[in-house]
Design an enzyme around this catalytic site. Sequence first.
Site, PDB file in Angstrom:
ATOM      1  N   GLU A  47      -4.939  12.290  -1.508  1.00  0.00           N
ATOM      2  CA  GLU A  47      -4.494  11.883  -2.848  1.00  0.00           C
ATOM      3  C   GLU A  47      -4.363  13.092  -3.775  1.00  0.00           C
ATOM      4  OE1 GLU A  47      -5.699   8.303  -5.856  1.00  0.00           O
ATOM      5  OE2 GLU A  47      -7.330   9.618  -5.225  1.00  0.00           O
ATOM      6  N   LYS A 132       0.709   5.602  -8.167  1.00  0.00           N
ATOM      7  CA  LYS A 132      -0.472   4.730  -8.144  1.00  0.00           C
ATOM      8  C   LYS A 132      -0.387   3.713  -9.275  1.00  0.00           C
ATOM      9  CE  LYS A 132      -5.504   5.088  -7.588  1.00  0.00           C
ATOM     10  NZ  LYS A 132      -6.627   6.051  -7.489  1.00  0.00           N
ATOM     11  N   CYS A 166      -5.764   5.676  -2.425  1.00  0.00           N
ATOM     12  CA  CYS A 166      -7.177   5.390  -2.682  1.00  0.00           C
ATOM     13  C   CYS A 166      -7.466   3.904  -2.918  1.00  0.00           C
ATOM     14  CB  CYS A 166      -7.615   6.248  -3.866  1.00  0.00           C
ATOM     15  SG  CYS A 166      -9.391   6.419  -4.101  1.00  0.00           S
TER      16      CYS A 166
END
Length: 328
Positions: A47, A132, A166
């Site tokens: 990430e 994200k 994540c």
Amino acid sequence: MTIRDRFKLAAIQAAAVPFDLGASTEKACRLIGEAGAAGATIAAFGETWLPGYPFFCNAATTPLTWQAMAEYLANAVEIPGPTTDKLCEAAEHARLDVVIGVVERDASSGGTVYCTLLFIGKDGRILGRHRKLKPTFNERAVWGDGDAVGLRTYERSYGRISGLNCWEHNMMLPGYVLAAQGTQIHVAAWPGREPAAAPPPTVPLWPRQLLLSRAFASQASCYVIAAGGMRLHSDTPERFEELSTIEYTGGSYIIDPRGEIIAGPAEGETILLAEGSLQAVRAAKALTDIGGHYSRPDIFRLIVDRSPRQRVLDRATGHDEADPRGTW
């Protein structure tokens, strides 16, 4: 099973150079080359690997925090741009697909960054990007909310690929969107495993890197490259040492479509490799295809809005001034 049904998966586990986009890009390109030389079909980084996870968001807010945030913004990546051009060249030269976490700067406002997964094809072209959807806890002070523009799979010669960042794997719905599109190889990008001696059980945000990655592999009946990043206290620039409260030690895995670990955990800087096959994917999906025969669309349906977020609309032209370049 034909040779075409086989592929080699790679998790690139290494530390970036915090607050140094140029040095981090150079290292990423070198690692892409090494993965290609090892015969990888697709290689994944953790990430926001480029130029690094915002570790400073977990420290107390001080004037030094604002200095770190300003430098972080200055070292972010615009898509497309000179940095992505270099990554594309490296992927083309190495002849492999690359999925890498980048800190993406909003090209219009210049003042917002996103936690983005960038997908690059072995022909050196950008396939797409995924921002994200909801940064986790303290990350919300650094990253903006993403959109669903890039919440999709990409058809490759060896299979369909996808990726999430994540704790998006804890959200359930984004993963279902990708499973329903038939993902076969999924990248789960993480900042990296934290040391076992860190926070007490009362801290609710302890990452579930392996647990969620294995669950996704089993639910979506796909391979998962759980790529963990690295950043030790010793990697931190001296000027920001007091903001380094948590270390990230990698812990990358490669998981098969039944949710079983086939490689890892990786320790230190390394490239973790594992063989995969579409035969294994098809066998798993024949049992449970949650986007197909193992679903109940008569009861449950999911609506996704993939339109880009329009902040400013010019009524004279009808163009979205917030994203003048359009979408991927």
